[in-house]
Design a protein around this motif. Sequence first.
Motif, short mmCIF file in Angstrom:
data_model
loop_
_atom_site.label_atom_id
_atom_site.label_comp_id
_atom_site.label_asym_id
_atom_site.label_seq_id
_atom_site.Cartn_x
_atom_site.Cartn_y
_atom_site.Cartn_z
N THR A 242 31.26 169.57 38.07
CA THR A 242 31.72 168.32 38.86
C THR A 242 33.60 167.45 38.67
O THR A 242 33.06 167.09 36.94
N PHE A 243 33.88 167.15 39.73
CA PHE A 243 35.45 166.78 39.03
C PHE A 243 35.95 165.10 39.55
O PHE A 243 35.95 164.95 40.54
N PRO A 244 36.12 164.53 38.77
CA PRO A 244 37.05 162.99 39.36
C PRO A 244 38.24 163.24 39.13
O PRO A 244 39.37 162.73 38.20
N GLN A 245 38.68 163.81 40.91
CA GLN A 245 39.68 164.12 40.96
C GLN A 245 40.39 162.94 41.25
O GLN A 245 42.38 162.78 40.37
N ALA A 246 39.56 161.87 41.17
CA ALA A 246 41.02 160.26 41.21
C ALA A 246 40.45 159.69 39.64
O ALA A 246 41.31 158.82 39.85
N GLY A 247 40.46 160.19 39.04
CA GLY A 247 40.29 159.79 37.73
C GLY A 247 38.94 158.74 37.48
O GLY A 247 37.96 158.97 38.05
N ILE A 248 38.66 158.64 35.73
CA ILE A 248 37.22 157.80 36.32
C ILE A 248 37.54 156.80 36.01
O ILE A 248 36.71 156.01 36.03
N LEU A 249 38.40 156.02 35.68
CA LEU A 249 38.39 154.97 34.71
C LEU A 249 39.20 154.36 35.82
O LEU A 249 39.25 152.67 36.26
N ARG A 250 40.13 154.64 37.36
CA ARG A 250 40.25 153.68 38.49
C ARG A 250 39.86 152.87 39.14
O ARG A 250 39.83 151.86 39.46
N GLU A 251 39.17 153.23 39.68
CA GLU A 251 37.52 153.04 40.53
C GLU A 251 36.16 152.90 40.29
O GLU A 251 35.77 153.99 39.60
N GLU A 252 35.65 151.36 39.70
CA GLU A 252 34.49 151.43 39.56
C GLU A 252 33.60 152.38 40.60
O GLU A 252 33.23 151.89 42.21
N GLY A 253 32.73 152.04 39.62
CA GLY A 253 31.13 153.72 40.77
C GLY A 253 31.48 154.70 39.73
O GLY A 253 30.44 155.38 40.72
N THR A 254 32.56 155.48 39.26
CA THR A 254 33.18 156.90 39.12
C THR A 254 32.29 157.40 37.90
O THR A 254 31.21 158.68 38.60
N ILE A 255 32.06 156.60 37.05
CA ILE A 255 31.10 157.09 35.93
C ILE A 255 29.58 157.19 36.51
O ILE A 255 29.06 158.35 35.95
N GLU A 256 28.85 156.49 37.32
CA GLU A 256 28.04 156.64 38.03
C GLU A 256 27.48 157.50 38.77
O GLU A 256 26.73 159.05 38.78
N LEU A 257 28.47 157.65 39.09
CA LEU A 257 28.55 159.54 40.61
C LEU A 257 28.13 160.08 39.74
O LEU A 257 27.95 161.54 40.19
N LEU A 258 29.51 160.47 38.62
CA LEU A 258 29.16 161.75 38.10
C LEU A 258 28.80 162.25 37.37
O LEU A 258 27.36 163.35 37.11
N GLU A 259 27.86 160.78 36.46
CA GLU A 259 25.78 161.25 36.15
C GLU A 259 25.07 161.87 37.00
O GLU A 259 24.45 162.64 36.40
N GLU A 260 25.71 161.12 38.08
CA GLU A 260 24.22 161.79 38.96
C GLU A 260 24.59 163.11 39.49
O GLU A 260 23.39 164.28 39.41
N SER A 261 25.77 164.09 39.79
CA SER A 261 25.74 164.56 39.82
C SER A 261 25.78 165.89 38.29
O SER A 261 24.42 167.24 39.33
N LEU A 262 26.05 165.56 37.59
CA LEU A 262 25.21 166.53 36.37
C LEU A 262 23.52 166.23 36.33
O LEU A 262 22.89 166.74 36.18
N LYS A 263 22.96 165.08 37.07
CA LYS A 263 21.84 165.24 37.01
C LYS A 263 20.29 166.12 37.92
O LYS A 263 20.24 166.72 37.87
N GLN A 264 21.84 166.41 39.41
CA GLN A 264 21.53 167.45 40.15
C GLN A 264 22.08 168.91 40.12
O GLN A 264 21.63 169.74 41.20
N GLY A 265 22.04 168.91 38.49
CA GLY A 265 22.39 169.78 38.63
C GLY A 265 23.55 170.87 38.14
O GLY A 265 24.07 171.59 38.61
N ALA A 266 25.05 169.99 38.28
CA ALA A 266 26.57 170.03 37.76
C ALA A 266 26.31 171.13 36.62
O ALA A 266 25.80 170.80 35.61
N ASP A 267 27.00 172.17 36.45
CA ASP A 267 27.52 173.17 35.39
C ASP A 267 27.73 172.85 34.33
O ASP A 267 28.17 173.39 33.06
N VAL A 268 29.16 171.91 34.60
CA VAL A 268 30.34 171.55 34.05
C VAL A 268 31.03 170.45 34.03
O VAL A 268 30.86 169.60 35.39
N MET A 269 31.55 169.61 33.36
CA MET A 269 32.08 167.89 33.28
C MET A 269 33.55 168.54 33.27
O MET A 269 34.16 169.22 32.40
#
Length: 415
Positions: free
Chosen positions: A160-187
């Motif tokens: 799961t990859f924050p190509q646009a950064g993690i802090l620049r756009e609100e809501g990114t962190i929640e989406l990253l965490e949801e992808s990890l819940k859905q089975g992403a292998d690497v942060m």
Amino acid sequence: MLIRNVRPWGAAAVDLLIEGGRIAAITPHLADSTAPVLQGMPGGPDAGREVVDGRGRLVVPAFSDVHVHLDSSRIGLPFRPHTGAPGVWGMMLNDRNNWRTAEIGLPERTAGTLEQMIARGTTRVRSYAQVDVDCKLEKFDAVMAAKQKFSAHADVQIMTFPQAGILREEGTIELLEESLKQGADVMGGIDPSQLDRDPAKHLDIVFGLAEKYQVEIDIHLHEPGELGVFSTELVLERTRALGMQGKVTLSHAYELGSVSEAVSRRLIEQFAELDVSMATVAPSASNQLSLVELTEAGVRVGLGEDGQRDYWSPYGNCDMLDRTWQLAFTNNFRRDELIEHALAVATMGGASIMSHEVPRLRGVLDRPGVAVGDRADLLIVDGETVASTVMDRGSDRTVLHDGRVVAEGLSVLDS
């Protein structure tokens, strides 16, 4: 399966017996087909077994692409002029402005790119899946679908990859965490100082989510000179403090050799001590850490194709043999043993990043992956020597995954 008349890493011709997805026996190849090729086998050497004719070709481990963006590919689509602006943010916006209007849908081109990679000899893949407030989980879902479609042909890890950064756009962190819940292998992480401009917070989130979901970390690092070294040192500090040795990879990091010889030596020693891996895409950069010195120090190093003729770059063609040539070329390798080392990095070097059950390369002369007990993920390819194979990059290829032929003549076979 019995594979006749192949030359491991260009050595003398042998026959390989494959059982349970692994190489079970290796014997010298005898031209007389009536001879007891493999002794002690009931009913003769070929009884009840699939036989693959190697025809004197080389056999090497299959490729491991440990840095690829399946979700941004335009492989198979009409060529388009490059429109990206300089810098990570500008390139990201170019992708954001164009990816939805491609000639075919995202799932089709993502799966089609993976298929072409397998056809050319790649059976281990670590792919980025962009997650941000624009695409949300759409790209992640496309990579997950491709992974499932070709699960019998290749091992695929999804980052799961924050190509646009993690802090620049609100809501990114929640989406990253949801992808990890859905089975992403690497942060994933990216340029914590230059892009997000708050490296401590960026890395706290990356390492925190990795710890929470018990996954590994891979950080894109394009940052120049001393800034890149600064961010790297923060990564190393967290790796040590959190006991995450063997679970962190730095990708790109092509400026880490630019500060001084002493800094380069210190970083290499710490990478080896903490088992921090390096993933390169063979860039035309002069400030990289030495590939030979990294390997000799015991650092895991793998190779990837990065983008595939996408909105970031017109380069990339799904062929890791081509990228191996590029790795040798950009490192100014001319001697056969160094060109062979580039192939070892592209195959088992990357495999050792994806699974630590695979030993890291022991040095530039290590040629692993085709011995009794090794997993039968293999590429049979034409060529006089390993070096000539890298130079000529022939198309007469047979690809095996887990002891089964999955591609022949640059075409994937049905499951």
